[in-house]
Design a protein around this motif. Structure first.
Motif, PDB file in Angstrom:
ATOM      1  N   HIS A   1      -7.330  10.129  -1.539  1.00  0.00           N
ATOM      2  CA  HIS A   1      -7.471   9.015  -1.777  1.00  0.00           C
ATOM      3  C   HIS A   1      -9.388   9.027  -1.660  1.00  0.00           C
ATOM      4  O   HIS A   1     -10.244   9.000  -0.709  1.00  0.00           O
ATOM      5  CB  HIS A   1      -6.370   7.828  -1.207  1.00  0.00           C
ATOM      6  CG  HIS A   1      -5.121   8.189  -1.313  1.00  0.00           C
ATOM      7  ND1 HIS A   1      -4.223   8.118  -2.239  1.00  0.00           N
ATOM      8  CD2 HIS A   1      -4.764   8.778   0.074  1.00  0.00           C
ATOM      9  CE1 HIS A   1      -2.814   8.177  -2.008  1.00  0.00           C
ATOM     10  NE2 HIS A   1      -2.565   8.810  -0.783  1.00  0.00           N
TER      11      HIS A   1
ATOM     12  N   GLU B   1     -10.956   9.184   1.883  1.00  0.00           N
ATOM     13  CA  GLU B   1     -10.199   9.832   2.349  1.00  0.00           C
ATOM     14  C   GLU B   1     -10.521  11.243   3.177  1.00  0.00           C
ATOM     15  O   GLU B   1     -11.061  12.039   2.004  1.00  0.00           O
ATOM     16  CB  GLU B   1      -8.842   9.504   1.848  1.00  0.00           C
ATOM     17  CG  GLU B   1      -7.695  10.823   2.784  1.00  0.00           C
ATOM     18  CD  GLU B   1      -6.324  10.104   2.318  1.00  0.00           C
ATOM     19  OE1 GLU B   1      -5.732  11.556   2.357  1.00  0.00           O
ATOM     20  OE2 GLU B   1      -5.581   9.519   2.180  1.00  0.00           O
TER      21      GLU B   1
ATOM     22  N   SER C   1      -8.039   3.711  -4.216  1.00  0.00           N
ATOM     23  CA  SER C   1      -6.876   2.816  -3.936  1.00  0.00           C
ATOM     24  C   SER C   1      -6.515   1.189  -4.104  1.00  0.00           C
ATOM     25  O   SER C   1      -8.889   0.327  -3.824  1.00  0.00           O
ATOM     26  CB  SER C   1      -6.689   2.818  -2.256  1.00  0.00           C
ATOM     27  OG  SER C   1      -6.496   4.375  -2.400  1.00  0.00           O
ATOM     28  N   ASP C   2      -6.228   0.042  -4.594  1.00  0.00           N
ATOM     29  CA  ASP C   2      -6.434  -1.195  -4.245  1.00  0.00           C
ATOM     30  C   ASP C   2      -6.689  -1.605  -2.580  1.00  0.00           C
ATOM     31  O   ASP C   2      -6.757  -0.171  -2.246  1.00  0.00           O
ATOM     32  CB  ASP C   2      -5.132  -1.922  -5.099  1.00  0.00           C
ATOM     33  CG  ASP C   2      -3.788  -1.795  -4.245  1.00  0.00           C
ATOM     34  OD1 ASP C   2      -3.863  -1.699  -2.974  1.00  0.00           O
ATOM     35  OD2 ASP C   2      -2.583  -2.315  -4.668  1.00  0.00           O
TER      36      ASP C   2
ATOM     37  N   GLY D   1       0.542  -1.524  -0.179  1.00  0.00           N
ATOM     38  CA  GLY D   1       0.315  -0.073  -0.193  1.00  0.00           C
ATOM     39  C   GLY D   1       1.114   1.082  -0.397  1.00  0.00           C
ATOM     40  O   GLY D   1       0.164   2.350   0.736  1.00  0.00           O
TER      41      GLY D   1
ATOM     42  N   GLY E   1      -4.206   0.002  -0.032  1.00  0.00           N
ATOM     43  CA  GLY E   1      -3.971   1.290   0.002  1.00  0.00           C
ATOM     44  C   GLY E   1      -3.342   1.559  -0.592  1.00  0.00           C
ATOM     45  O   GLY E   1      -2.598   2.845  -0.984  1.00  0.00           O
ATOM     46  N   ASN E   2      -2.614   1.083  -2.018  1.00  0.00           N
ATOM     47  CA  ASN E   2      -1.471   1.838  -3.077  1.00  0.00           C
ATOM     48  C   ASN E   2      -2.951   2.253  -4.272  1.00  0.00           C
ATOM     49  O   ASN E   2      -3.770   2.505  -4.552  1.00  0.00           O
ATOM     50  CB  ASN E   2      -1.501   0.691  -4.578  1.00  0.00           C
ATOM     51  CG  ASN E   2      -0.216  -0.138  -3.537  1.00  0.00           C
ATOM     52  OD1 ASN E   2       0.396   0.077  -2.919  1.00  0.00           O
ATOM     53  ND2 ASN E   2      -0.522  -2.083  -3.256  1.00  0.00           N
ATOM     54  N   GLY E   3      -2.503   3.841  -4.104  1.00  0.00           N
ATOM     55  CA  GLY E   3      -3.380   4.913  -4.809  1.00  0.00           C
ATOM     56  C   GLY E   3      -2.904   5.065  -5.895  1.00  0.00           C
ATOM     57  O   GLY E   3      -2.393   5.487  -6.660  1.00  0.00           O
ATOM     58  N   TRP E   4      -4.725   5.399  -6.196  1.00  0.00           N
ATOM     59  CA  TRP E   4      -4.553   5.857  -7.874  1.00  0.00           C
ATOM     60  C   TRP E   4      -5.500   6.990  -8.231  1.00  0.00           C
ATOM     61  O   TRP E   4      -6.251   7.034  -7.582  1.00  0.00           O
ATOM     62  CB  TRP E   4      -5.459   4.969  -9.390  1.00  0.00           C
ATOM     63  CG  TRP E   4      -4.700   3.243  -8.847  1.00  0.00           C
ATOM     64  CD1 TRP E   4      -3.968   2.238  -7.749  1.00  0.00           C
ATOM     65  CD2 TRP E   4      -3.609   2.962  -9.780  1.00  0.00           C
ATOM     66  NE1 TRP E   4      -3.410   1.315  -8.188  1.00  0.00           N
ATOM     67  CE2 TRP E   4      -2.997   1.754  -9.635  1.00  0.00           C
ATOM     68  CE3 TRP E   4      -3.105   3.342 -11.438  1.00  0.00           C
ATOM     69  CZ2 TRP E   4      -2.042   0.428 -10.498  1.00  0.00           C
ATOM     70  CZ3 TRP E   4      -2.436   2.497 -12.133  1.00  0.00           C
ATOM     71  CH2 TRP E   4      -1.246   1.391 -10.994  1.00  0.00           C
TER      72      TRP E   4
ATOM     73  N   THR F   1     -10.179   9.471  -7.878  1.00  0.00           N
ATOM     74  CA  THR F   1      -9.015   8.751  -6.784  1.00  0.00           C
ATOM     75  C   THR F   1      -9.504   7.802  -6.095  1.00  0.00           C
ATOM     76  O   THR F   1     -10.628   7.013  -6.449  1.00  0.00           O
ATOM     77  CB  THR F   1      -9.035   9.644  -5.779  1.00  0.00           C
ATOM     78  OG1 THR F   1      -9.636   9.752  -4.779  1.00  0.00           O
ATOM     79  CG2 THR F   1      -7.772  10.970  -6.317  1.00  0.00           C
TER      80      THR F   1
ATOM     81  N   GLN G   1       1.714   5.351  -4.547  1.00  0.00           N
ATOM     82  CA  GLN G   1       1.079   6.208  -4.104  1.00  0.00           C
ATOM     83  C   GLN G   1       1.230   7.168  -5.210  1.00  0.00           C
ATOM     84  O   GLN G   1       2.421   7.800  -6.046  1.00  0.00           O
ATOM     85  CB  GLN G   1       0.708   6.668  -2.886  1.00  0.00           C
ATOM     86  CG  GLN G   1       0.958   6.964  -1.548  1.00  0.00           C
ATOM     87  CD  GLN G   1      -0.655   6.198  -1.844  1.00  0.00           C
ATOM     88  OE1 GLN G   1      -2.036   6.554  -1.792  1.00  0.00           O
ATOM     89  NE2 GLN G   1      -0.664   4.693  -1.452  1.00  0.00           N
TER      90      GLN G   1
END
Length: 157
Positions: A107, A110, A138-139, A65, A142-145, A136, A68
């Motif tokens: 995210h 968030e 997240s996977d 995670g 928590g990896n943010g896209w 936005t 970002q």
């Protein structure tokens, strides 16, 4: 010399859960190979992209995670958001930044926090300016896209 970004390593805690998530996003599965219990690689490519992601066992020591600000460029932010939410992905509402700055730091789910010079406003950019509207997600780790609407590329792009 040409330097072409080809692959981004994502740290995840559950390989099969991450694989299912990215396949639900519509990413193409290019490889799922295990050589041993200590090494497995899952390689996927977003539709229309020349760059890919890879995750697995024995690929990185980064915390799950911790990646970002991964940008996915789309032609229509509202259409892309609707498609992803239709696939069961939790995506933020579309927003824009009246400060005109590079978007960062938010995210899905968030609470918005203040970033100096950044003025996040709900809804797409009022003129739908290229590079001006975002959403936005997240996977599961928590990896943010960031989805970014680009309708006309800047010169040299």
């Amino acid at each position: 010399m040409h330097l072409k970004l080809e692959l981004i390593v994502l740290p995840v805690s559950d390989i099969d859960r991450a694989k299912a998530f990215y396949e639900a996003l519509g990413f193409r599965l290019d490889l799922d190979k295990a050589v041993s219990d200590d090494w497995r690689a899952v390689h996927l490519t977003p539709p229309g992209s020349e760059a890919s992601i890879i995750f697995g066992t024995g690929l990185t020591s980064a915390a799950p995670g911790s990646v970002q600000g991964l940008y996915l460029v789309v032609a229509d932010i509202e259409e892309a958001r609707a498609e992803l939410t239709g696939r069961g992905i939790e995506v933020s509402e579309v927003f824009h930044d009246t400060g005109g700055l590079f978007h960062h730091g938010h995210h899905a789910g968030e609470v918005t926090h203040h970033v100096e010079g950044q003025h996040r406003v709900d809804g797409p950019h009022p003129e739908r300016a290229s590079y001006g509207s975002y959403a936005t997600f997240s996977d599961p780790d928590g990896n943010g896209w960031v989805l970014q609407e680009v309708t006309q590329r800047a010169p040299g792009r």
